[in-house]
Scaffold this active site. Structure first.
Site, PDB file in Angstrom:
ATOM      1  CB  CYS A 115      -0.959   0.009   1.188  1.00 50.70           C
ATOM      2  SG  CYS A 115      -2.036  -1.419   1.216  1.00 50.70           S
ATOM      3  CG  HIS A 248      -3.043   3.518   2.230  1.00 54.98           C
ATOM      4  ND1 HIS A 248      -3.534   3.188   0.989  1.00 54.98           N
ATOM      5  CD2 HIS A 248      -3.175   2.416   3.006  1.00 54.98           C
ATOM      6  CE1 HIS A 248      -3.948   1.933   1.018  1.00 54.98           C
ATOM      7  NE2 HIS A 248      -3.744   1.444   2.225  1.00 54.98           N
ATOM      8  CG  ASN A 278      -6.641  -0.640   1.520  1.00 58.14           C
ATOM      9  OD1 ASN A 278      -5.959  -0.244   0.581  1.00 58.14           O
ATOM     10  ND2 ASN A 278      -6.125  -1.094   2.650  1.00 58.14           N
TER      11      ASN A 278
HETATM   12  O1  UT7 Z   1      -3.387  -0.920   3.913  1.00 59.56           O
HETATM   13  C1  UT7 Z   1      -3.305  -1.270   5.260  1.00 59.56           C
HETATM   14  C2  UT7 Z   1      -4.365  -2.296   5.389  1.00 59.56           C
HETATM   15  N1  UT7 Z   1      -5.094  -2.509   6.531  1.00 59.56           N
HETATM   16  C3  UT7 Z   1      -5.644  -1.674   7.412  1.00 59.56           C
HETATM   17  O2  UT7 Z   1      -5.475  -0.501   7.453  1.00 59.56           O
HETATM   18  C4  UT7 Z   1      -6.527  -2.304   8.407  1.00 59.56           C
HETATM   19  C5  UT7 Z   1      -6.285  -1.838   9.794  1.00 59.56           C
HETATM   20  N2  UT7 Z   1      -7.208  -2.484  10.724  1.00 59.56           N
HETATM   21  C6  UT7 Z   1      -8.514  -2.220  10.761  1.00 59.56           C
HETATM   22  O3  UT7 Z   1      -9.000  -1.371  10.036  1.00 59.56           O
HETATM   23  C7  UT7 Z   1      -9.363  -2.951  11.779  1.00 59.56           C
HETATM   24  O4  UT7 Z   1      -8.527  -3.714  12.614  1.00 59.56           O
HETATM   25  C8  UT7 Z   1     -10.416  -3.852  11.098  1.00 59.56           C
HETATM   26  C9  UT7 Z   1     -11.477  -2.993  10.456  1.00 59.56           C
HETATM   27  C10 UT7 Z   1      -9.769  -4.749  10.061  1.00 59.56           C
HETATM   28  C11 UT7 Z   1     -11.084  -4.743  12.135  1.00 59.56           C
HETATM   29  O5  UT7 Z   1     -11.655  -3.970  13.166  1.00 59.56           O
HETATM   30  P1  UT7 Z   1     -11.425  -4.400  14.687  1.00 59.56           P
HETATM   31  O6  UT7 Z   1     -12.141  -3.423  15.516  1.00 59.56           O
HETATM   32  O7  UT7 Z   1      -9.945  -4.548  14.884  1.00 59.56           O
HETATM   33  O8  UT7 Z   1     -12.199  -5.782  14.741  1.00 59.56           O
HETATM   34  P2  UT7 Z   1     -11.675  -7.226  15.156  1.00 59.56           P
HETATM   35  O9  UT7 Z   1     -10.824  -7.794  14.073  1.00 59.56           O
HETATM   36  O10 UT7 Z   1     -11.111  -7.173  16.528  1.00 59.56           O
HETATM   37  O11 UT7 Z   1     -13.032  -8.027  15.204  1.00 59.56           O
HETATM   38  C12 UT7 Z   1     -14.071  -7.673  16.123  1.00 59.56           C
HETATM   39  C13 UT7 Z   1     -15.267  -8.580  15.888  1.00 59.56           C
HETATM   40  C14 UT7 Z   1     -14.917 -10.073  15.859  1.00 59.56           C
HETATM   41  O12 UT7 Z   1     -15.989 -10.751  16.477  1.00 59.56           O
HETATM   42  P3  UT7 Z   1     -15.883 -11.240  17.995  1.00 59.56           P
HETATM   43  O13 UT7 Z   1     -14.688 -12.160  18.034  1.00 59.56           O
HETATM   44  O14 UT7 Z   1     -15.686 -10.004  18.798  1.00 59.56           O
HETATM   45  O15 UT7 Z   1     -17.198 -11.922  18.217  1.00 59.56           O
HETATM   46  C15 UT7 Z   1     -14.888 -10.401  14.395  1.00 59.56           C
HETATM   47  O16 UT7 Z   1     -15.186 -11.772  14.144  1.00 59.56           O
HETATM   48  O17 UT7 Z   1     -15.835  -8.300  14.605  1.00 59.56           O
HETATM   49  C16 UT7 Z   1     -15.989  -9.534  13.857  1.00 59.56           C
HETATM   50  N3  UT7 Z   1     -15.839  -9.225  12.450  1.00 59.56           N
HETATM   51  C17 UT7 Z   1     -16.873  -8.892  11.658  1.00 59.56           C
HETATM   52  N4  UT7 Z   1     -18.176  -8.798  11.875  1.00 59.56           N
HETATM   53  C18 UT7 Z   1     -18.969  -8.403  10.852  1.00 59.56           C
HETATM   54  C19 UT7 Z   1     -14.681  -9.189  11.724  1.00 59.56           C
HETATM   55  N5  UT7 Z   1     -14.972  -8.835  10.451  1.00 59.56           N
HETATM   56  C20 UT7 Z   1     -16.309  -8.653  10.373  1.00 59.56           C
HETATM   57  C21 UT7 Z   1     -17.182  -8.261   9.356  1.00 59.56           C
HETATM   58  N6  UT7 Z   1     -18.496  -8.158   9.635  1.00 59.56           N
HETATM   59  N7  UT7 Z   1     -16.748  -7.977   8.101  1.00 59.56           N
END
Ligand code: UT7
Length: 321
Positions: A115, A248, A278
């Site tokens: 990225c 980005h 993204n």
């Molecule tokens: O170019 C660089 C690329 N990447 C980034 O910039 C990404 C940086 N990170 C992020 O933006 C965030 O970490 C995410 C948006 C990817 C994830 O958000 P988060 O607040 O860190 O969520 P998490 O991964 O801790 O997941 C929280 C909950 C989980 O459920 P439980 O275990 O709490 O029951 C996941 O299973 O959200 C669940 N979950 C979803 N639910 C609905 C994960 N993905 C999804 C989804 N829809 N798409």
């Protein structure tokens, strides 16, 4: 006489029609518009057709940038494509673009910095031009991330989109690019990767994007504000003198946190993540093209571009448009 490199044209390309968060639910992904919007700010993204490749989208973006610059493809002496989703293992996507545009003889190669790829590629082109060896460069970020997404992994597949953005950079007595800063830290390779390879006619390892979202989030917020300050200070100016910040486009929360840390008002930060998702190396030139074409970015204004991504890599380019 000091030689600078100056942006003379911008262009971009998005494939097909927007795919909304609700469309993803309809396609069977266990998610919701509410979850995606709240956590990321993403409302829709564009996804390439099965036969559409990064080089094809790159060519479309390039043609638009060349047209704005009033430069013929044959005049280019440097073509750099930033991509992590090349059409082939080889030849480079840059050579495919060169062939499609009908240019012969220019230096052409790809840059792989995920990225951060576009800011890496733009910095590389700037250094070629400043050295006096090259005069007209085409710099492209192009991605078909939809090909490397695991559509069973809702934690990643909802985040990304496809597209391409391009700029034409020309040697000039007037700046142009004022300062750049690039960094990487290979101790974090595991938090964002596609840990697979083609060997012996087989895909070995894992051919899909894997990410530790929270680790990436924290790294991104930390390095983006730092590299912005570093780049501004390399140009002998303060971030308060910026007219526009184009970070980005990964997550609205990362973008807002960066703008806040830099003390920039929201109105100075260009945001496309809500509509593009993204698009990795394409995200910055796509946002740049949008803000130039809708008249927000004017000639003479100071713009800071920033990338961050797998590697871990990060960097910034400051230029006067
Ligand atoms: O170019 C660089 C690329 N990447 C980034 O910039 C990404 C940086 N990170 C992020 O933006 C965030 O970490 C995410 C948006 C990817 C994830 O958000 P988060 O607040 O860190 O969520 P998490 O991964 O801790 O997941 C929280 C909950 C989980 O459920 P439980 O275990 O709490 O029951 C996941 O299973 O959200 C669940 N979950 C979803 N639910 C609905 C994960 N993905 C999804 C989804 N829809 N798409």
């Amino acid at each position: 006489m000091t030689i600078y490199s100056r942006l003379s044209g911008v262009g971009s390309y998005l494939p097909g029609n927007p795919v909304s968060n609700d469309d993803l639910v309809t396609r069977g992904i266990e998610t919701s518009d509410e979850w995606i919007t709240t956590r990321t700010g993403i409302r829709s993204r564009y996804l390439a057709d099965a036969g559409q490749t990064s080089s094809q989208m790159a060519v479309e973006a390039a043609r638009r940038a060349l047209e704005m610059a009033g430069v013929e493809a044959a005049e280019l002496d440097l073509i750099i494509v930033a991509t992590s989703t090349p059409d082939y293992i080889f030849p480079s996507t840059a050579c495919l673009v060169q062939g499609a545009l009908g240019n012969k003889g220019a230096t052409a190669f790809d840059v792989q910095a995920v990225c951060s790829g576009f800011v890496y590629a733009l910095t590389t082109a700037d250094k070629f031009i400043r050295s006096g060896s090259h005069k007209k460069a085409l710099v492209i970020g192009a991605e078909t991330f939809s090909r490397i997404l695991d559509w069973q992994d809702r934690g990643t597949c909802v985040l990304f989109g496809d597209g391409a953005g391009a700029v034409v950079l020309e040697a000039s007595e007037k700046p142009g690019i004022l300062a750049t800063a690039l960094h990487a830290d290979g101790s974090h390779v595991g938090i964002l990767s596609v840990p697979g390879q083609v060997a012996g006619g087989q895909v070995t390892g894992d051919p899909f994007l894997r990410m530790e979202g929270q680790a990436v989030f924290k790294m991104a917020v930390r390095v983006l504000a730092d590299v912005a300050e570093e780049c501004c200070s390399n140009a002998g100016m303060s971030s308060s003198e910026l007219d526009w910040l184009i970070p980005h486009q990964a997550n609205i929360r990362i973008i807002e946190a960066t703008g806040k840390k830099m003390g920039l008002p929201k109105e100075k930060v260009v945001v496309t993540v809500d509509r593009h998702g993204n698009t990795s190396a394409a995200s910055v030139p796509l946002a740049l093209d949008e803000a130039v074409r809708d008249g927000r970015i004017q000639r003479g204004q100071r713009v800071l571009l920033e990338g961050v991504g797998g590697g871990f890599t990060w960097g910034a380019v400051l230029f006067e448009f």
